[in-house]
Structures are given as C-alpha cells and as structure tokens.
Design an enzyme around this catalytic site. Structure first.
Site, mmCIF file in Angstrom:
data_model
loop_
_atom_site.group_PDB
_atom_site.id
_atom_site.type_symbol
_atom_site.label_atom_id
_atom_site.label_comp_id
_atom_site.label_asym_id
_atom_site.label_seq_id
_atom_site.Cartn_x
_atom_site.Cartn_y
_atom_site.Cartn_z
ATOM 1 N N SER A 31 -2.674 9.663 -1.583
ATOM 2 C CA SER A 31 -3.834 10.256 -2.242
ATOM 3 C C SER A 31 -4.433 11.387 -1.423
ATOM 4 O O SER A 31 -4.766 12.449 -1.952
ATOM 5 C CB SER A 31 -4.906 9.188 -2.508
ATOM 6 O OG SER A 31 -4.469 8.284 -3.506
ATOM 7 N N ARG A 36 -1.709 -0.193 -3.907
ATOM 8 C CA ARG A 36 -2.883 0.482 -4.479
ATOM 9 C C ARG A 36 -3.985 -0.551 -4.742
ATOM 10 O O ARG A 36 -4.216 -0.986 -5.864
ATOM 11 C CB ARG A 36 -2.488 1.197 -5.770
ATOM 12 C CG ARG A 36 -1.643 2.461 -5.541
ATOM 13 C CD ARG A 36 -2.468 3.528 -4.843
ATOM 14 N NE ARG A 36 -1.733 4.748 -4.575
ATOM 15 C CZ ARG A 36 -1.673 5.800 -5.386
ATOM 16 N NH1 ARG A 36 -2.258 5.761 -6.551
ATOM 17 N NH2 ARG A 36 -1.007 6.881 -5.029
ATOM 18 N N ASP A 85 -4.807 5.491 2.355
ATOM 19 C CA ASP A 85 -3.895 5.932 1.295
ATOM 20 C C ASP A 85 -3.454 7.373 1.562
ATOM 21 O O ASP A 85 -4.095 8.338 1.129
ATOM 22 C CB ASP A 85 -4.599 5.820 -0.057
ATOM 23 C CG ASP A 85 -3.677 6.124 -1.234
ATOM 24 O OD1 ASP A 85 -2.554 6.615 -0.993
ATOM 25 O OD2 ASP A 85 -4.083 5.884 -2.383
ATOM 26 N N GLN A 139 -7.673 1.906 0.317
ATOM 27 C CA GLN A 139 -8.027 3.271 -0.069
ATOM 28 C C GLN A 139 -8.199 4.206 1.123
ATOM 29 O O GLN A 139 -7.801 5.371 1.078
ATOM 30 C CB GLN A 139 -9.308 3.261 -0.914
ATOM 31 C CG GLN A 139 -9.094 2.751 -2.326
ATOM 32 C CD GLN A 139 -10.365 2.779 -3.145
ATOM 33 O OE1 GLN A 139 -11.455 2.990 -2.619
ATOM 34 N NE2 GLN A 139 -10.241 2.556 -4.446
ATOM 35 N N TYR A 198 0.937 3.757 -10.632
ATOM 36 C CA TYR A 198 1.978 4.770 -10.814
ATOM 37 C C TYR A 198 2.507 4.727 -12.235
ATOM 38 O O TYR A 198 2.495 3.684 -12.897
ATOM 39 C CB TYR A 198 3.139 4.531 -9.840
ATOM 40 C CG TYR A 198 2.764 4.655 -8.395
ATOM 41 C CD1 TYR A 198 2.622 5.905 -7.806
ATOM 42 C CD2 TYR A 198 2.559 3.533 -7.613
ATOM 43 C CE1 TYR A 198 2.280 6.023 -6.472
ATOM 44 C CE2 TYR A 198 2.220 3.637 -6.277
ATOM 45 C CZ TYR A 198 2.085 4.886 -5.711
ATOM 46 O OH TYR A 198 1.744 5.003 -4.393
#
Length: 371
Positions: A130, A119, A127, A124, A230
C-alpha cells in the site's frame, strides 16, 4: 543486535531500506546500525546524515555481514555470499519467486517478505504494498501529464477554451485511488473501472465516475468480491463484456492508467491492440503492471513506445522515481515489522504463531516454509 543497511544493486532501484529517522529509532532501541557507504544517495540521504543519526558507515561486506539485513529487494546471488548463515533478511523479497526463496534457504537465511503480510488492520502500518502503490499511483499520473501534449485542466483563455483531459483508470486499488485523486487535482475528467463493486463508492467520493460492468450470474458477483483485499480472475464472459465497454471508453480517453494485478499471476490484459488502434493520436497509456506482463500487450518493460500514435509508458518501478518519500514510508513499514520479531531488549524473538510473522516468513534453518 547489529543491523545492516546495504545499497540496492538492482538496476533502477533508488530506494533505501532505512532513513536517518528510522536509524535514530533503531539506535535508541540499542541496536548497532551499519550503512553501506552511498546507500542513500539516490534517495537524497548522505552518509553524514546517517552518521548524525547514530549509524556507522561501512562497505558492502559490513552491511551484509550483520545479524539482520534490511533491504528493499531480494539479495542477489553475489549479495548472499556476503551474508552469514543464520542471518535474518527483511524486505520485499517476492514470495512468488520460488527459486530465490530456495536459494536463501540453502544459504541458511531466515527471510521475511513483507508483501506477503495479510490484509488485516493490525498489519496496516507495515503494509509495503500500500505505501509503495500510493506513490506509484501519484507518479503514474505525473508521467502521463508530462507525456501528454495538452493541458490536463479545462482552461478559458483569451485565445479560446481548452477542454479538460479525459482520464480512464483501470483497477482501483491503492494505486488506482491515488491516481484518481492526483488526476482530479490536476483538473482532469475521470472515469474508473474495477471488478469489485464495493470500490464504486470510493471512486465516486474522489470525484470520478465508476464504469459498471453488469454481473449476469451469482458466480460472477461472488468472484468480484475478491479475496483478502485483492481482485480474483473473473470469468471469461465477464471479461469480454468489460473489454467491449473499456474499448468504447478508451476511444474517448486522453490518458489511460492501468493498475490491475493478481498476486502470483500474469497481469490481465485490459487494453488490447485493437483498442490502442482505436484511441486518439497523442493519447497516453501508463501500464503500471508492465513488470508482471502488462495490462496492454504493446507495453515494453522499461520503455516508452509509440504505437498507432499512442504513447505507452512501461516504467517498471514507479516508486523508485520518488525515492526520498518512497524510502521514508518503506523504512517506517520495516520498523513496524521489526517490532514483531525483536523483543524489548533488542534480541531476536520470532513468534511463528503470530499470523503476520507466519505469513511473511519464507524460509528458516534451511527449510522453505512458503510453498
């Protein structure tokens, strides 16, 4: 490089690892793309659309026989037999499934599990957790609204006023935040709970009320910060205080959506059987963690059941219910990841020193790299 896009064989999996948009970009980068016939049908993509984007259509053997195979889920034993030793497979391969990883290593595959990406800001755009959780949070609310036998918003009619539904969101990661936003658009009154204090501001910015469970020790406060974005398992004393508070809130809720997961571990129990008994008849629970054991012990994988007058939805793969957009986002994640393992000339160039590559690489050359 020859890149294969096979049809997903796992029951209920409607997503596909490439769309005409990403195929066009792969072809522009001088790759040869072969798509298994029918691979995109469940995601509203026809074979003709892939051909128009520059792909060729073939059978399973053609797609799995490529140098690089892009998948949604890990290849099955039967699918592995169609793959060449030395081939690269990229997808959501479940890094915690040691047996599957060992099987891929034994077959000589180089495998990358995108769920294991760190992360960090540089990761991003790839990901997958997500991008898919965002869709799952939206769909969870839509399923709940469909099952709930009352209106979501407050309505003032000639026949009287209808109260707004009260929605409780348990776990405020990407899925939980999207669930809050979606329920808010539908006019519900929303409360949310999470072990991590920093999410309070995000919850309130979306128009929901944050349920605070006070910390009694420095240890609890430190654990609550989570790790790598997390949540971490909280001490038993805190869990008991949360359970008591949730129990009271659940009795007032019309809809509860639970999203709490801890990577590599069984999902924590958030809604006990006693709490379900205390809920209003006709209430709805959507257990988004059902595939990892569930946040409610009464949830049943792949089923909607009614217990003590409460409807409990145990749909295991919510993103697959929004296959077109889920595939579009997922395929873009894959495309961005490929930039890390393919050079500008389209040749495989795996840099194990790259932290994203190192974190996602499960096996290579017959060796299991992630224990």
């Amino acid at each position: 490089m020859k890149i294969g896009i096979p049809a997903e064989s796992r029951q209920g999996e409607t997503r596909v690892a490439a769309t005409p948009e990403t195929v066009k970009k792969l072809v522009a980068a001088k790759h040869q793309v072969v798509v298994q016939s029918g691979a995109g049908v469940s995601a509203s993509v026809t074979d003709d659309a892939y051909v128009a984007a520059g792909a060729t259509i073939g059978g399973a053997a053609d797609a799995f026989g490529a140098e690089m195979v892009l998948k949604v889920r890990a290849p099955s034993a039967e699918e592995r037999t169609l793959m060449k030793s030395g081939a690269v497979v990229v997808g959501m391969l479940n890094p915690f499934d040691a047996e599957n990883t060992a099987a891929m290593a034994a077959h000589g595959l180089t495998a990358f599990a995108l769920e294991a990406a760190p992360r960090i800001s540089r990761a991003q755009s790839l990901d997958v957790l997500s991008s898919q959780a965002n869709i799952a949070g939206y769909k969870a609310v839509m399923l709940a609204a469909n099952t709930y036998q009352r209106f979501m918003p407050m309505l003032m009619t000639a026949a009287g006023t209808v109260k707004a539904a009260r929605v409780l969101i348990m776990g405020v990661g990407v899925a939980g935040l999207q669930a809050i936003a979606t329920a808010k658009r539908l006019g519900a009154v929303i409360e949310a709970s999470d072990v991590r204090p920093p999410v309070k501001e995000q919850v309130e910015s979306l128009g929901a009320k944050f349920i605070d469970v006070p910390f009694e020790t420095d240890e609890e406060r430190e654990i609550a910060k989570g790790s790598g974005g997390y949540a971490r398992p909280m001490p038993e004393a805190w869990m008991k205080r949360q359970a008591a508070l949730v129990h009271e809130r659940a009795k007032q809720a019309d809809i509860i959506i639970t999203t709490a997961l801890i990577p590599g571990r069984k999902a924590p129990t958030l809604i006990s059987e006693e709490t379900v008994k205390a809920m209003k008849p006709g209430s709805v629970i959507v257990d988004m963690a059902v595939e990892q054991g569930g946040n409610c012990p009464l949830s049943e994988l792949g089923k909607t059941v009614t217990k003590y007058g409460v409807h409990i939805i145990g749909e295991a793969n919510l993103p697959a219910l929004v296959a077109a957009d889920a595939s579009a986002l997922y395929s873009r994640n894959l495309l961005d990841f490929m930039k890390l393992i393919v050079d500008k000339d389209g040749a495989l160039a795996i840099n194990r020193e790259d932290e994203i590559v190192a974190a996602t690489m499960l096996c290579s050359g017959g060796e299991v790299l992630r224990k």
